[in-house]
Design a protein around this motif. Structure first.
Motif, PDB file in Angstrom:
ATOM      1  N   LYS A  11      23.777  79.026  44.808  1.00  0.00           N
ATOM      2  CA  LYS A  11      24.588  78.356  43.524  1.00  0.00           C
ATOM      3  C   LYS A  11      23.813  77.173  43.077  1.00  0.00           C
ATOM      4  CE  LYS A  11      29.163  79.478  45.390  1.00  0.00           C
ATOM      5  NZ  LYS A  11      30.327  78.898  45.735  1.00  0.00           N
ATOM      6  N   PRO A  12      22.541  77.436  42.255  1.00  0.00           N
ATOM      7  CA  PRO A  12      21.890  76.528  41.881  1.00  0.00           C
ATOM      8  C   PRO A  12      22.270  75.560  41.057  1.00  0.00           C
ATOM      9  CG  PRO A  12      20.828  78.607  41.527  1.00  0.00           C
ATOM     10  CD  PRO A  12      22.249  78.937  41.848  1.00  0.00           C
ATOM     11  N   LEU A  13      21.652  74.208  41.078  1.00  0.00           N
ATOM     12  CA  LEU A  13      22.286  73.092  40.312  1.00  0.00           C
ATOM     13  C   LEU A  13      21.198  72.427  40.115  1.00  0.00           C
ATOM     14  CD1 LEU A  13      24.858  71.532  39.121  1.00  0.00           C
ATOM     15  CD2 LEU A  13      24.954  70.431  41.285  1.00  0.00           C
ATOM     16  N   LEU A  14      20.831  71.840  38.790  1.00  0.00           N
ATOM     17  CA  LEU A  14      19.805  71.043  38.218  1.00  0.00           C
ATOM     18  C   LEU A  14      19.870  69.845  38.488  1.00  0.00           C
ATOM     19  CD1 LEU A  14      17.292  70.827  36.648  1.00  0.00           C
ATOM     20  CD2 LEU A  14      18.529  70.573  34.507  1.00  0.00           C
ATOM     21  N   VAL A  15      19.204  68.978  39.103  1.00  0.00           N
ATOM     22  CA  VAL A  15      19.242  67.284  39.354  1.00  0.00           C
ATOM     23  C   VAL A  15      18.198  66.748  39.014  1.00  0.00           C
ATOM     24  CG1 VAL A  15      20.715  67.749  41.425  1.00  0.00           C
ATOM     25  CG2 VAL A  15      18.632  67.615  41.936  1.00  0.00           C
ATOM     26  N   LEU A  44      19.039  67.268  49.722  1.00  0.00           N
ATOM     27  CA  LEU A  44      17.959  67.798  50.252  1.00  0.00           C
ATOM     28  C   LEU A  44      18.394  69.344  51.165  1.00  0.00           C
ATOM     29  CD1 LEU A  44      15.722  65.099  51.490  1.00  0.00           C
ATOM     30  CD2 LEU A  44      15.602  66.404  49.580  1.00  0.00           C
ATOM     31  N   PRO A  45      17.439  70.363  50.982  1.00  0.00           N
ATOM     32  CA  PRO A  45      16.052  70.520  50.272  1.00  0.00           C
ATOM     33  C   PRO A  45      16.192  70.755  48.988  1.00  0.00           C
ATOM     34  CG  PRO A  45      16.847  72.602  51.433  1.00  0.00           C
ATOM     35  CD  PRO A  45      17.825  71.587  51.770  1.00  0.00           C
ATOM     36  N   TRP A  46      15.018  70.419  48.267  1.00  0.00           N
ATOM     37  CA  TRP A  46      14.927  70.798  46.883  1.00  0.00           C
ATOM     38  C   TRP A  46      14.056  71.974  46.580  1.00  0.00           C
ATOM     39  CZ3 TRP A  46      12.234  65.552  45.071  1.00  0.00           C
ATOM     40  CH2 TRP A  46      12.969  64.482  45.023  1.00  0.00           C
ATOM     41  N   PHE A  47      14.328  72.643  45.507  1.00  0.00           N
ATOM     42  CA  PHE A  47      13.598  73.896  45.036  1.00  0.00           C
ATOM     43  C   PHE A  47      13.065  73.412  43.743  1.00  0.00           C
ATOM     44  CE2 PHE A  47      17.099  74.952  47.988  1.00  0.00           C
ATOM     45  CZ  PHE A  47      16.468  76.110  48.847  1.00  0.00           C
ATOM     46  N   PHE A  48      11.974  73.782  43.675  1.00  0.00           N
ATOM     47  CA  PHE A  48      11.256  73.641  42.299  1.00  0.00           C
ATOM     48  C   PHE A  48      11.312  74.931  41.648  1.00  0.00           C
ATOM     49  CE2 PHE A  48       8.098  69.753  43.473  1.00  0.00           C
ATOM     50  CZ  PHE A  48       9.201  69.120  43.511  1.00  0.00           C
ATOM     51  N   SER A  93      20.919  73.447  46.133  1.00  0.00           N
ATOM     52  CA  SER A  93      22.134  74.319  46.181  1.00  0.00           C
ATOM     53  C   SER A  93      23.329  73.560  46.303  1.00  0.00           C
ATOM     54  CB  SER A  93      22.168  74.925  47.763  1.00  0.00           C
ATOM     55  OG  SER A  93      21.025  75.727  47.923  1.00  0.00           O
ATOM     56  N   LYS A  94      24.277  74.033  45.477  1.00  0.00           N
ATOM     57  CA  LYS A  94      25.562  73.404  44.974  1.00  0.00           C
ATOM     58  C   LYS A  94      26.389  72.817  46.336  1.00  0.00           C
ATOM     59  CE  LYS A  94      29.520  73.698  42.110  1.00  0.00           C
ATOM     60  NZ  LYS A  94      30.489  74.285  41.463  1.00  0.00           N
ATOM     61  N   ASN A  95      26.062  73.716  47.412  1.00  0.00           N
ATOM     62  CA  ASN A  95      26.805  73.561  48.604  1.00  0.00           C
ATOM     63  C   ASN A  95      26.470  72.094  49.471  1.00  0.00           C
ATOM     64  OD1 ASN A  95      24.353  74.546  49.541  1.00  0.00           O
ATOM     65  ND2 ASN A  95      25.618  76.344  50.802  1.00  0.00           N
ATOM     66  N   LEU A 100      34.813  66.871  47.518  1.00  0.00           N
ATOM     67  CA  LEU A 100      35.561  65.972  46.701  1.00  0.00           C
ATOM     68  C   LEU A 100      36.931  66.142  47.212  1.00  0.00           C
ATOM     69  CD1 LEU A 100      34.034  66.427  43.307  1.00  0.00           C
ATOM     70  CD2 LEU A 100      33.339  64.614  45.002  1.00  0.00           C
ATOM     71  N   LYS A 101      37.756  64.955  46.979  1.00  0.00           N
ATOM     72  CA  LYS A 101      39.060  64.883  47.169  1.00  0.00           C
ATOM     73  C   LYS A 101      39.951  65.820  46.224  1.00  0.00           C
ATOM     74  CE  LYS A 101      38.798  59.946  48.947  1.00  0.00           C
ATOM     75  NZ  LYS A 101      39.183  58.857  48.620  1.00  0.00           N
ATOM     76  N   LYS A 102      40.765  66.284  46.509  1.00  0.00           N
ATOM     77  CA  LYS A 102      41.902  66.999  45.402  1.00  0.00           C
ATOM     78  C   LYS A 102      41.877  66.289  44.109  1.00  0.00           C
ATOM     79  CE  LYS A 102      46.250  69.167  45.115  1.00  0.00           C
ATOM     80  NZ  LYS A 102      47.596  69.490  45.380  1.00  0.00           N
ATOM     81  N   ASN A 103      41.676  66.996  43.165  1.00  0.00           N
ATOM     82  CA  ASN A 103      41.571  66.678  41.661  1.00  0.00           C
ATOM     83  C   ASN A 103      40.362  65.730  41.146  1.00  0.00           C
ATOM     84  OD1 ASN A 103      44.404  67.901  41.388  1.00  0.00           O
ATOM     85  ND2 ASN A 103      45.351  66.002  41.722  1.00  0.00           N
ATOM     86  N   ASP A 104      39.494  65.625  42.134  1.00  0.00           N
ATOM     87  CA  ASP A 104      38.043  65.234  41.654  1.00  0.00           C
ATOM     88  C   ASP A 104      37.285  66.050  41.226  1.00  0.00           C
ATOM     89  OD1 ASP A 104      38.865  62.367  42.160  1.00  0.00           O
ATOM     90  OD2 ASP A 104      37.921  62.239  44.271  1.00  0.00           O
TER      91      ASP A 104
END
Length: 176
Positions: A11-15, A44-48, A93-95, A100-104
């Protein structure tokens, strides 16, 4: 048990984004897209990612440099090696994000939410967010065929943003 090294994020996420090399010892400029800029080092880890090629990165050391950071990648001490990473996207990775708490929610979670005004008129769908100095702004793909422009709505909770319904993926706004 087989130990498999994963070199592609789940689940890739750009940061962030990689800039040019710094110095002769293989350091490189890093630009963080996270709300608190140094929080990028918590994920971490990062992926380029550059030209559809993935490279898993481990950070040896980092320092604040002007309005961004410079990092030393583990196992790299040569400028010519880091030059190949210039203009890469920094993906996680998004994981790796904290639960987060509920509703966040995270900003990336509300992309594609449907937006309604308080009269329950459908305005469109969230396609992006812009981080501004005073407040963030929702970019809404206008559902009207008459107006082709996107709708920009300041993300000011309780005043303009009345409710973010994470269960049904709706946002209710005080907007006409």
């Amino acid at each position: 048990m087989i130990n498999i090294s994963i070199n592609i994020p789940e689940k890739p996420l750009l940061v962030g984004k990689v800039g040019k090399s710094y110095g002769i010892l293989g350091w490189i400029h890093i630009f963080s897209f996270t709300e608190k800029k140094d929080a990028i080092f918590n994920y971490l880890p990062w992926f380029f990612l550059k030209e559809k090629k993935w490279e898993k990165i481990e950070i040896e050391n980092w320092k604040k440099y002007k309005d961004h950071f410079i990092v030393n990648i583990k196992g790299i001490s040569n400028r010519s090696i880091t030059e190949k990473f210039t203009n890469s996207e920094i993906i996680i990775s998004k994981n790796t994000l904290p639960l987060l708490k509920k509703n966040d929610y995270y900003w990336h979670d509300i992309i594609n939410y449907k937006v309604f005004n308080t009269d329950q008129s459908y305005l469109g769908t969230v396609i992006n967010l812009i981080r501004m100095k005073n407040n963030d702004v929702l970019i809404i793909k206008n559902k009207s065929d008459v107006f082709k422009n996107n709708i920009l709505i300041p993300f000011i909770e309780n005043e303009i943003i009345k409710n973010v319904d994470t269960k049904n993926k709706f946002i209710f706004v005080q907007w006409n």
